[in-house]
Structures are given as C-alpha cells and as structure tokens.
Design a protein around this motif. Structure first.
Motif, PDB file in Angstrom:
ATOM      1  N   TYR A  58       1.104  -1.297   0.002  1.00 61.35           N
ATOM      2  CA  TYR A  58      -0.032   0.093  -0.030  1.00 61.35           C
ATOM      3  C   TYR A  58       1.026   1.290  -0.104  1.00 61.35           C
ATOM      4  O   TYR A  58       1.690   1.425   0.853  1.00 61.35           O
ATOM      5  CB  TYR A  58      -0.918   0.123   1.172  1.00 61.35           C
ATOM      6  N   GLN A  59       0.823   1.995  -1.037  1.00 63.04           N
ATOM      7  CA  GLN A  59       1.614   3.200  -1.211  1.00 63.04           C
ATOM      8  C   GLN A  59       0.691   4.517  -0.747  1.00 63.04           C
ATOM      9  O   GLN A  59      -0.172   4.497  -1.389  1.00 63.04           O
ATOM     10  CB  GLN A  59       1.972   3.266  -2.569  1.00 63.04           C
ATOM     11  N   THR A  60       1.304   5.272   0.247  1.00 69.16           N
ATOM     12  CA  THR A  60       0.570   6.370   0.591  1.00 69.16           C
ATOM     13  C   THR A  60       1.535   7.460   1.239  1.00 69.16           C
ATOM     14  O   THR A  60       2.772   7.282   0.905  1.00 69.16           O
ATOM     15  CB  THR A  60      -0.302   5.904   1.959  1.00 69.16           C
ATOM     16  N   ARG A  61       1.018   8.642   1.391  1.00 69.92           N
ATOM     17  CA  ARG A  61       2.014   9.758   1.968  1.00 69.92           C
ATOM     18  C   ARG A  61       2.725   9.246   3.224  1.00 69.92           C
ATOM     19  O   ARG A  61       1.937   8.658   4.127  1.00 69.92           O
ATOM     20  CB  ARG A  61       1.023  10.724   2.162  1.00 69.92           C
ATOM     21  N   VAL A  62       3.559   9.709   3.688  1.00 68.32           N
ATOM     22  CA  VAL A  62       4.416   9.332   4.915  1.00 68.32           C
ATOM     23  C   VAL A  62       3.840  10.163   6.053  1.00 68.32           C
ATOM     24  O   VAL A  62       3.919   9.603   7.288  1.00 68.32           O
ATOM     25  CB  VAL A  62       5.838   9.947   4.834  1.00 68.32           C
ATOM     26  N   ASP A  63       3.020  11.100   5.696  1.00 66.21           N
ATOM     27  CA  ASP A  63       2.409  11.742   6.698  1.00 66.21           C
ATOM     28  C   ASP A  63       1.290  10.912   7.654  1.00 66.21           C
ATOM     29  O   ASP A  63       0.780  11.135   8.548  1.00 66.21           O
ATOM     30  CB  ASP A  63       1.657  12.974   6.195  1.00 66.21           C
ATOM     31  N   HIS A  64       0.812   9.687   6.980  1.00 64.61           N
ATOM     32  CA  HIS A  64      -0.101   8.875   7.543  1.00 64.61           C
ATOM     33  C   HIS A  64       0.425   7.891   8.525  1.00 64.61           C
ATOM     34  O   HIS A  64      -0.132   7.053   9.026  1.00 64.61           O
ATOM     35  CB  HIS A  64      -0.683   8.252   6.295  1.00 64.61           C
ATOM     36  N   GLY A 103      15.725  10.522   3.403  1.00 62.29           N
ATOM     37  CA  GLY A 103      14.460  10.991   3.617  1.00 62.29           C
ATOM     38  C   GLY A 103      14.089  12.386   2.799  1.00 62.29           C
ATOM     39  O   GLY A 103      13.025  12.891   3.346  1.00 62.29           O
ATOM     40  N   ARG A 104      14.889  12.528   2.004  1.00 64.85           N
ATOM     41  CA  ARG A 104      14.758  13.857   1.193  1.00 64.85           C
ATOM     42  C   ARG A 104      13.538  13.581   0.217  1.00 64.85           C
ATOM     43  O   ARG A 104      12.995  14.631  -0.346  1.00 64.85           O
ATOM     44  CB  ARG A 104      15.915  14.454   0.601  1.00 64.85           C
ATOM     45  N   TRP A 105      13.555  12.477  -0.089  1.00 63.77           N
ATOM     46  CA  TRP A 105      12.279  12.132  -1.032  1.00 63.77           C
ATOM     47  C   TRP A 105      11.459  10.957  -0.117  1.00 63.77           C
ATOM     48  O   TRP A 105      11.415   9.854  -0.108  1.00 63.77           O
ATOM     49  CB  TRP A 105      12.812  11.246  -2.196  1.00 63.77           C
ATOM     50  N   PRO A 106      10.308  11.679   0.305  1.00 64.53           N
ATOM     51  CA  PRO A 106       9.573  10.803   1.289  1.00 64.53           C
ATOM     52  C   PRO A 106       8.867   9.877   0.508  1.00 64.53           C
ATOM     53  O   PRO A 106       7.345  10.161   0.429  1.00 64.53           O
ATOM     54  CB  PRO A 106       8.515  11.959   2.003  1.00 64.53           C
ATOM     55  N   PHE A 107       8.896   8.633   0.096  1.00 58.97           N
ATOM     56  CA  PHE A 107       8.170   7.765  -0.651  1.00 58.97           C
ATOM     57  C   PHE A 107       8.016   6.676   0.515  1.00 58.97           C
ATOM     58  O   PHE A 107       8.892   6.204   1.162  1.00 58.97           O
ATOM     59  CB  PHE A 107       8.913   7.072  -1.765  1.00 58.97           C
ATOM     60  N   LEU A 108       6.779   6.218   0.549  1.00 57.80           N
ATOM     61  CA  LEU A 108       6.271   4.981   1.550  1.00 57.80           C
ATOM     62  C   LEU A 108       5.602   4.001   0.774  1.00 57.80           C
ATOM     63  O   LEU A 108       4.477   4.308   0.407  1.00 57.80           O
ATOM     64  CB  LEU A 108       5.574   5.528   2.710  1.00 57.80           C
ATOM     65  N   SER A 109       5.981   2.773   0.758  1.00 57.77           N
ATOM     66  CA  SER A 109       5.230   1.505   0.479  1.00 57.77           C
ATOM     67  C   SER A 109       5.166   0.603   1.640  1.00 57.77           C
ATOM     68  O   SER A 109       6.133   0.028   1.880  1.00 57.77           O
ATOM     69  CB  SER A 109       5.963   1.059  -0.572  1.00 57.77           C
ATOM     70  N   PHE A 149       4.581   3.378 -15.250  1.00 58.55           N
ATOM     71  CA  PHE A 149       4.480   4.996 -15.465  1.00 58.55           C
ATOM     72  C   PHE A 149       3.230   5.547 -14.983  1.00 58.55           C
ATOM     73  O   PHE A 149       3.320   6.448 -14.015  1.00 58.55           O
ATOM     74  CB  PHE A 149       4.271   5.243 -17.218  1.00 58.55           C
ATOM     75  N   ALA A 150       2.230   4.651 -14.586  1.00 56.85           N
ATOM     76  CA  ALA A 150       1.028   5.053 -13.979  1.00 56.85           C
ATOM     77  C   ALA A 150       1.142   5.033 -12.695  1.00 56.85           C
ATOM     78  O   ALA A 150       0.768   5.904 -11.757  1.00 56.85           O
ATOM     79  CB  ALA A 150      -0.105   4.301 -14.404  1.00 56.85           C
ATOM     80  N   MET A 151       1.762   4.083 -12.051  1.00 58.33           N
ATOM     81  CA  MET A 151       2.131   4.045 -10.866  1.00 58.33           C
ATOM     82  C   MET A 151       3.120   5.090 -10.246  1.00 58.33           C
ATOM     83  O   MET A 151       2.584   5.914  -9.089  1.00 58.33           O
ATOM     84  CB  MET A 151       2.818   2.698 -10.306  1.00 58.33           C
ATOM     85  N   ILE A 152       4.158   5.461 -10.802  1.00 56.32           N
ATOM     86  CA  ILE A 152       5.080   6.421 -10.655  1.00 56.32           C
ATOM     87  C   ILE A 152       4.589   7.815 -10.481  1.00 56.32           C
ATOM     88  O   ILE A 152       4.685   8.681  -9.844  1.00 56.32           O
ATOM     89  CB  ILE A 152       6.563   6.351 -11.368  1.00 56.32           C
ATOM     90  N   ARG A 153       3.740   8.159 -11.555  1.00 60.75           N
ATOM     91  CA  ARG A 153       2.842   9.312 -11.884  1.00 60.75           C
ATOM     92  C   ARG A 153       1.985   9.647 -10.258  1.00 60.75           C
ATOM     93  O   ARG A 153       2.006  11.062  -9.794  1.00 60.75           O
ATOM     94  CB  ARG A 153       2.035   9.449 -12.855  1.00 60.75           C
ATOM     95  N   ARG A 154       1.413   8.816  -9.856  1.00 55.89           N
ATOM     96  CA  ARG A 154       0.582   8.918  -8.519  1.00 55.89           C
ATOM     97  C   ARG A 154       1.611   8.989  -7.345  1.00 55.89           C
ATOM     98  O   ARG A 154       1.306   9.657  -6.223  1.00 55.89           O
ATOM     99  CB  ARG A 154      -0.297   7.683  -8.350  1.00 55.89           C
ATOM    100  N   VAL A 155       2.827   8.375  -7.385  1.00 60.05           N
ATOM    101  CA  VAL A 155       3.770   8.359  -6.415  1.00 60.05           C
ATOM    102  C   VAL A 155       4.305   9.798  -6.358  1.00 60.05           C
ATOM    103  O   VAL A 155       4.326  10.373  -4.958  1.00 60.05           O
ATOM    104  CB  VAL A 155       4.907   7.259  -6.316  1.00 60.05           C
TER     105      VAL A 155
END
Length: 199
Positions: A58-64, A103-109, A149-155
């Motif tokens: 589940y990919q979401t914002r790190v704020d969650h 942590g400069r690029w806040p990606f979370l899966s 591409f579709a996944m990365i665009r949403r990330v």
C-alpha cells in the motif's frame, strides 16, 4: 478514511497508518524481482507471496505513518545497490516498508503482511491492480495490470505533497536533520546473493 494498525509478528514493532483508505493511497500486488527476493531473504516467502510470487503493498503519504513502538528494532537492507531500502524487524524478520534511501524523498510503500487481513481489506479495499506482472512466477496474477509509469505518476503527487507540507520532516524512518535512515542499511553478502540467484 480509517486507521489501520500494523505490527511485526513478535510484537517488537507496532504502529498505525492513520486516516487511510482507497482515496489516500494505492494498494497493489507487486511482482517485481526485488520484492520477491526480499521476502525470500527474510525467509518469509510463504507468508508474504501469493501463488504468482506477488507481495501486497500500500503506497501512501508518509504523513499517514505512525510508529508507536520499536524504532530500535528496525533493520533495513539495500537489495540491489539501488535507491530503495527495504525495512523489517531485526528480531522476527517481518517485512514492513519500502522507502527511498534517504528522507529527502518521502516515498512510503507499506508491506501489508503486518496488518490483520480482514481489517486491511475493509480499510484499504481490494488492490487497484498489479505492477510488474511480467515478472510473475505463475499464471494467477492480480488484474488489471498497472504500468510503472501510471504508478510512478501517482507516487510523485504524494511525494511532493509530503515535501511541501513539511511531513517529510516528521518521517519516523529518517533523521529529521541529516535525512539518513534510522537504521544502518545492510547489503547482501556474496552467499546471500548466491542463495537468491543474484550472483
């Protein structure tokens, strides 16, 4: 939106994804080689992988993300010398997260193995689809396929939302000043690479 608790199997690490659901992120089944090898590296392939070798993420914002217990029990590994870290409990080896290497690029899966399956399905809904399905090891692949591409665009949309809101400064997996991971990344040994067929 609802909260979704998670923990490792031994209970050393526990936390919550707060205010999440289908509108707050994307649930996929990932069939990439690195996700599959991560489960194998941990000895958790039977628990993590589906019949075609896919992992539920589940990919979401790190704020969650809230980690309520066990930061000092976290470990991470760089599987392929790329910019991705894969996080797990150092005690029971439950897989937990995939992130960038700083942590400069806040990606979370979030790897959903640590969530109650019924609660996970109720909160997150069914997978949006599968990614990297061309690397599946069997025919029973989750559909529809979603392009990288579709996944990365949403990330990217979520990533910049976390940067501009300042949420990346509260990212529990990285030091707020140096942006370094809170656990020293491991690398695969030659023996581990051979066992995974990566030598």
């Amino acid at each position: 939106m609802s909260d979704l608790p998670f923990s490792c199997s031994c209970g050393a690490i526990a936390g919550t994804l707060v205010d999440v659901g289908p509108k707050a992120g994307d649930r996929y089944v990932c069939y990439c080689n690195d996700c599959r090898d991560f489960a194998r590296y941990l000895g958790k392939d039977a628990e993590v992988l589906d019949a075609a070798g896919g992992s539920s993420v589940y990919q979401t914002r790190v704020d969650h993300l809230r980690i309520e217990r066990g930061l000092d029990h976290l470990a991470c590994v760089n599987m392929a010398g790329k910019q991705t870290l894969r996080w797990f409990c150092r005690d029971c080896r439950t897989p937990l997260f995939n992130t960038m290497d700083n942590g400069r690029w806040p990606f979370l899966s979030m790897i959903t193995t640590g969530c109650d399956k019924a609660q996970r399905d109720a909160v997150l809904g069914p997978p949006r689809g599968s990614v990297f399905a061309e690397h599946a090891t069997g025919p029973d692949v989750v559909t529809p396929p979603v392009t990288a591409f579709a996944m990365i665009r949403r990330v990217i949309v979520r990533l910049f939302a976390d940067k501009f809101s300042g949420a990346n400064k509260r990212y529990a997996l990285f030091d707020p000043v140096t942006k370094a991971p809170v656990a020293q990344p491991l690398s695969l040994s030659d023996a581990e690479k051979t066992a995974l067929g990566r030598s």
